[in-house]
Design a protein around this motif. Structure first.
Motif, PDB file in Angstrom:
ATOM      1  N   THR A 114       1.413  -3.534  -9.987  1.00 48.62           N
ATOM      2  CA  THR A 114       2.383  -4.351 -10.529  1.00 48.62           C
ATOM      3  C   THR A 114       2.685  -5.474  -9.264  1.00 48.62           C
ATOM      4  O   THR A 114       2.932  -6.743  -9.511  1.00 48.62           O
ATOM      5  CB  THR A 114       3.748  -3.878 -11.021  1.00 48.62           C
ATOM      6  OG1 THR A 114       3.324  -2.946 -11.928  1.00 48.62           O
ATOM      7  CG2 THR A 114       4.632  -4.905 -11.557  1.00 48.62           C
ATOM      8  N   ARG A 115       2.983  -4.685  -8.146  1.00 50.16           N
ATOM      9  CA  ARG A 115       3.412  -5.590  -6.792  1.00 50.16           C
ATOM     10  C   ARG A 115       2.283  -6.701  -6.321  1.00 50.16           C
ATOM     11  O   ARG A 115       2.498  -7.618  -6.197  1.00 50.16           O
ATOM     12  CB  ARG A 115       3.813  -4.746  -5.920  1.00 50.16           C
ATOM     13  CG  ARG A 115       5.359  -3.999  -6.040  1.00 50.16           C
ATOM     14  CD  ARG A 115       5.451  -3.081  -4.844  1.00 50.16           C
ATOM     15  NE  ARG A 115       6.907  -2.455  -5.154  1.00 50.16           N
ATOM     16  CZ  ARG A 115       7.438  -1.517  -4.360  1.00 50.16           C
ATOM     17  NH1 ARG A 115       6.774  -1.225  -3.272  1.00 50.16           N
ATOM     18  NH2 ARG A 115       8.551  -1.158  -4.641  1.00 50.16           N
ATOM     19  N   VAL A 116       1.062  -5.907  -6.553  1.00 45.74           N
ATOM     20  CA  VAL A 116      -0.044  -6.773  -6.195  1.00 45.74           C
ATOM     21  C   VAL A 116      -0.291  -7.900  -7.150  1.00 45.74           C
ATOM     22  O   VAL A 116      -0.517  -9.108  -6.804  1.00 45.74           O
ATOM     23  CB  VAL A 116      -1.186  -5.869  -6.251  1.00 45.74           C
ATOM     24  CG1 VAL A 116      -2.773  -6.967  -6.229  1.00 45.74           C
ATOM     25  CG2 VAL A 116      -1.385  -5.040  -5.081  1.00 45.74           C
ATOM     26  N   VAL A 117       0.102  -7.570  -8.404  1.00 45.78           N
ATOM     27  CA  VAL A 117       0.150  -8.973  -9.393  1.00 45.78           C
ATOM     28  C   VAL A 117       1.202  -9.908  -9.142  1.00 45.78           C
ATOM     29  O   VAL A 117       0.935 -10.826  -9.170  1.00 45.78           O
ATOM     30  CB  VAL A 117       0.214  -8.524 -10.853  1.00 45.78           C
ATOM     31  CG1 VAL A 117       0.505  -9.406 -11.804  1.00 45.78           C
ATOM     32  CG2 VAL A 117      -0.824  -7.557 -11.177  1.00 45.78           C
ATOM     33  N   ALA A 118       2.333  -9.437  -8.723  1.00 47.08           N
ATOM     34  CA  ALA A 118       3.538 -10.207  -8.373  1.00 47.08           C
ATOM     35  C   ALA A 118       3.080 -11.026  -7.211  1.00 47.08           C
ATOM     36  O   ALA A 118       3.354 -12.164  -7.237  1.00 47.08           O
ATOM     37  CB  ALA A 118       4.649  -9.306  -8.176  1.00 47.08           C
ATOM     38  N   GLU A 119       2.482 -10.381  -6.126  1.00 44.99           N
ATOM     39  CA  GLU A 119       2.218 -11.115  -4.887  1.00 44.99           C
ATOM     40  C   GLU A 119       0.933 -12.409  -5.433  1.00 44.99           C
ATOM     41  O   GLU A 119       1.352 -13.372  -4.580  1.00 44.99           O
ATOM     42  CB  GLU A 119       1.911 -10.315  -3.663  1.00 44.99           C
ATOM     43  CG  GLU A 119       2.789  -9.325  -3.299  1.00 44.99           C
ATOM     44  CD  GLU A 119       3.890 -10.427  -2.570  1.00 44.99           C
ATOM     45  OE1 GLU A 119       3.529 -11.122  -1.442  1.00 44.99           O
ATOM     46  OE2 GLU A 119       5.098 -10.450  -2.837  1.00 44.99           O
ATOM     47  N   SER A 120       0.146 -11.737  -6.213  1.00 45.49           N
ATOM     48  CA  SER A 120      -0.955 -12.823  -6.411  1.00 45.49           C
ATOM     49  C   SER A 120      -0.510 -13.992  -7.152  1.00 45.49           C
ATOM     50  O   SER A 120      -0.703 -15.004  -6.882  1.00 45.49           O
ATOM     51  CB  SER A 120      -2.057 -12.002  -7.316  1.00 45.49           C
ATOM     52  OG  SER A 120      -2.618 -10.956  -6.634  1.00 45.49           O
ATOM     53  N   ILE A 121       0.521 -13.727  -8.063  1.00 44.92           N
ATOM     54  CA  ILE A 121       1.124 -14.882  -8.877  1.00 44.92           C
ATOM     55  C   ILE A 121       1.911 -15.877  -7.863  1.00 44.92           C
ATOM     56  O   ILE A 121       2.049 -16.951  -8.011  1.00 44.92           O
ATOM     57  CB  ILE A 121       2.101 -14.118 -10.082  1.00 44.92           C
ATOM     58  CG1 ILE A 121       0.933 -13.630 -10.921  1.00 44.92           C
ATOM     59  CG2 ILE A 121       2.930 -15.268 -10.483  1.00 44.92           C
ATOM     60  CD1 ILE A 121       1.849 -13.075 -12.118  1.00 44.92           C
ATOM     61  N   ARG A 122       2.714 -15.008  -7.006  1.00 44.09           N
ATOM     62  CA  ARG A 122       3.400 -15.915  -6.000  1.00 44.09           C
ATOM     63  C   ARG A 122       2.516 -16.660  -5.201  1.00 44.09           C
ATOM     64  O   ARG A 122       2.698 -18.236  -5.117  1.00 44.09           O
ATOM     65  CB  ARG A 122       4.179 -15.106  -5.095  1.00 44.09           C
ATOM     66  CG  ARG A 122       4.994 -15.701  -3.950  1.00 44.09           C
ATOM     67  CD  ARG A 122       5.672 -14.737  -2.979  1.00 44.09           C
ATOM     68  NE  ARG A 122       4.616 -14.091  -2.388  1.00 44.09           N
ATOM     69  CZ  ARG A 122       3.943 -14.422  -1.207  1.00 44.09           C
ATOM     70  NH1 ARG A 122       4.201 -15.751  -0.814  1.00 44.09           N
ATOM     71  NH2 ARG A 122       3.099 -13.871  -0.560  1.00 44.09           N
ATOM     72  N   LEU A 123       1.228 -16.298  -4.712  1.00 40.58           N
ATOM     73  CA  LEU A 123       0.480 -17.137  -3.966  1.00 40.58           C
ATOM     74  C   LEU A 123       0.020 -18.397  -4.992  1.00 40.58           C
ATOM     75  O   LEU A 123      -0.376 -19.434  -4.492  1.00 40.58           O
ATOM     76  CB  LEU A 123      -0.805 -16.411  -3.360  1.00 40.58           C
ATOM     77  CG  LEU A 123      -0.137 -15.262  -2.255  1.00 40.58           C
ATOM     78  CD1 LEU A 123      -1.436 -14.428  -1.968  1.00 40.58           C
ATOM     79  CD2 LEU A 123       0.185 -16.208  -1.157  1.00 40.58           C
ATOM     80  N   PHE A 124      -0.429 -18.070  -6.026  1.00 43.68           N
ATOM     81  CA  PHE A 124      -1.268 -18.934  -6.951  1.00 43.68           C
ATOM     82  C   PHE A 124       0.002 -19.985  -7.245  1.00 43.68           C
ATOM     83  O   PHE A 124      -0.529 -21.188  -7.380  1.00 43.68           O
ATOM     84  CB  PHE A 124      -1.486 -18.225  -8.305  1.00 43.68           C
ATOM     85  CG  PHE A 124      -2.871 -17.427  -8.163  1.00 43.68           C
ATOM     86  CD1 PHE A 124      -3.765 -17.403  -7.368  1.00 43.68           C
ATOM     87  CD2 PHE A 124      -2.815 -16.251  -9.099  1.00 43.68           C
ATOM     88  CE1 PHE A 124      -4.906 -16.638  -7.212  1.00 43.68           C
ATOM     89  CE2 PHE A 124      -3.931 -15.401  -9.150  1.00 43.68           C
ATOM     90  CZ  PHE A 124      -4.859 -15.470  -8.039  1.00 43.68           C
ATOM     91  N   ALA A 160       0.978  -1.108   0.102  1.00 46.99           N
ATOM     92  CA  ALA A 160      -0.139  -0.127   0.186  1.00 46.99           C
ATOM     93  C   ALA A 160       0.867   1.162   0.194  1.00 46.99           C
ATOM     94  O   ALA A 160       2.070   0.974   0.306  1.00 46.99           O
ATOM     95  CB  ALA A 160      -1.053  -0.107   1.126  1.00 46.99           C
ATOM     96  N   ASP A 161       0.171   2.504  -0.324  1.00 44.21           N
ATOM     97  CA  ASP A 161       0.724   3.738  -0.292  1.00 44.21           C
ATOM     98  C   ASP A 161       2.011   3.703  -1.160  1.00 44.21           C
ATOM     99  O   ASP A 161       3.142   4.244  -0.761  1.00 44.21           O
ATOM    100  CB  ASP A 161       1.356   4.069   1.357  1.00 44.21           C
ATOM    101  CG  ASP A 161       0.299   4.041   2.337  1.00 44.21           C
ATOM    102  OD1 ASP A 161      -0.815   4.428   1.869  1.00 44.21           O
ATOM    103  OD2 ASP A 161       0.090   3.579   3.304  1.00 44.21           O
ATOM    104  N   ALA A 198      -2.151 -10.049   1.304  1.00 39.68           N
ATOM    105  CA  ALA A 198      -0.801  -9.852   0.609  1.00 39.68           C
ATOM    106  C   ALA A 198      -0.719  -8.294  -0.042  1.00 39.68           C
ATOM    107  O   ALA A 198       0.449  -7.605  -0.075  1.00 39.68           O
ATOM    108  CB  ALA A 198      -0.723 -10.750  -0.796  1.00 39.68           C
ATOM    109  N   ALA A 199      -1.818  -7.744  -0.442  1.00 40.38           N
ATOM    110  CA  ALA A 199      -1.847  -6.545  -1.269  1.00 40.38           C
ATOM    111  C   ALA A 199      -1.919  -5.417   0.173  1.00 40.38           C
ATOM    112  O   ALA A 199      -1.723  -4.239  -0.135  1.00 40.38           O
ATOM    113  CB  ALA A 199      -3.243  -6.384  -1.859  1.00 40.38           C
ATOM    114  N   GLY A 200      -2.241  -5.836   1.169  1.00 39.31           N
ATOM    115  CA  GLY A 200      -2.050  -4.994   2.502  1.00 39.31           C
ATOM    116  C   GLY A 200      -3.586  -4.095   2.575  1.00 39.31           C
ATOM    117  O   GLY A 200      -3.689  -2.891   2.947  1.00 39.31           O
ATOM    118  N   MET A 201      -4.644  -4.789   2.090  1.00 41.41           N
ATOM    119  CA  MET A 201      -5.698  -4.237   2.309  1.00 41.41           C
ATOM    120  C   MET A 201      -6.926  -4.978   2.663  1.00 41.41           C
ATOM    121  O   MET A 201      -6.841  -6.213   2.804  1.00 41.41           O
ATOM    122  CB  MET A 201      -6.241  -3.514   0.833  1.00 41.41           C
ATOM    123  CG  MET A 201      -6.488  -4.732  -0.195  1.00 41.41           C
ATOM    124  SD  MET A 201      -6.722  -4.027  -1.908  1.00 41.41           S
ATOM    125  CE  MET A 201      -5.286  -2.937  -2.209  1.00 41.41           C
TER     126      MET A 201
END
Length: 231
Positions: free
Chosen positions: A13-23, A4-5, A39-42
């Motif tokens: 881009t970071r949210v995508v990267a974190e999502s892909i990592r979890l997947f 966030a922030d 993971a996205a902090g929300m």
């Protein structure tokens, strides 16, 4: 990891990267929206508002990229055919800068049919943006020509993008530029790189024609024949 922030583009881009990592770690079906939101902090609600479904989030960076493409086209007042090529190069550069993310996303997408379908939809959105731009800038141009040109540009881009993801050292931005110049020469900007100058000489005309490096000899011959015919 909280993302966030930060700058909106970097954030997505970071949210995508974190999502892909979890997947990748837990599998697409087993990964929950709560895990993605954390993971996205929300919160879960904020996640849905900003990214929609699990299927949406893996391509979330494309939203920012499509906005950049629209801006690039809107501010390009040169040859419309070449403007589309430049926009395609912008997209390619995005994935070159973060090839690891592109590789990991491709691996996840190949395992999930719904994501493969969504990837196709995303590709069509770029094609739609290119077609809309050309129709607006070239209202008298044949719709078939516009569609054919855009299909050739996006097909060339997507082929080299897949090769880049697979590790082909020759799938570079420079290679893409050369190939898109060939597409533009063959289907769009018929005068790409060409200078035709009539010179008075005892009632005769001399035509000087130049082309980008790599232009096929047959294409050069055809263009010269056209010039001689016009002369």
């Amino acid at each position: 990891m909280s993302v966030a922030d930060t700058d909106p583009v970097v954030f997505r881009t970071r949210v995508v990267a974190e999502s892909i990592r979890l997947f990748s770690e837990h599998g697409y079906e087993s990964t929950t929206v709560d895990q993605l939101a954390a993971a996205a902090g929300m919160s879960r609600r904020t996640f849905f508002r900003q990214f929609g479904s699990k299927e949406d989030v893996i391509f979330a960076d494309h939203e920012s990229l499509l906005a950049q493409v629209d801006d690039r086209l809107a501010t390009d007042h040169g040859d419309p055919w070449l403007a589309v090529c430049a926009a395609a190069e912008l997209v390619f550069a995005h994935f070159v800068r973060d090839r690891e993310l592109a590789v990991r996303r491709a691996q996840v997408v190949q395992e999930v049919p719904a994501l493969r379908d969504r990837e196709l939809v995303t590709t069509y959105r770029y094609q739609g943006a290119f077609e809309e731009f050309l129709r607006a800038r070239l209202p008298d141009e044949s719709p078939v020509h516009v569609v054919a040109y855009v299909a050739a540009v996006t097909g060339t881009h997507n082929f080299l993008l897949r090769q880049m993801i697979r590790g082909d050292a020759e799938a570079t931005p420079e290679r893409l530029r050369v190939e898109l110049e060939r597409v533009a020469l063959a289907l769009g900007a018929a005068r790409l790189g060409e200078v035709s100058t009539p010179v008075a000489d005892s009632g005769r005309q001399v035509t000087v024609v130049t082309y980008p490096a790599g232009t096929a000899p047959a294409e050069v011959a055809r263009r010269v024949a056209e010039e001689l015919g016009e002369g």
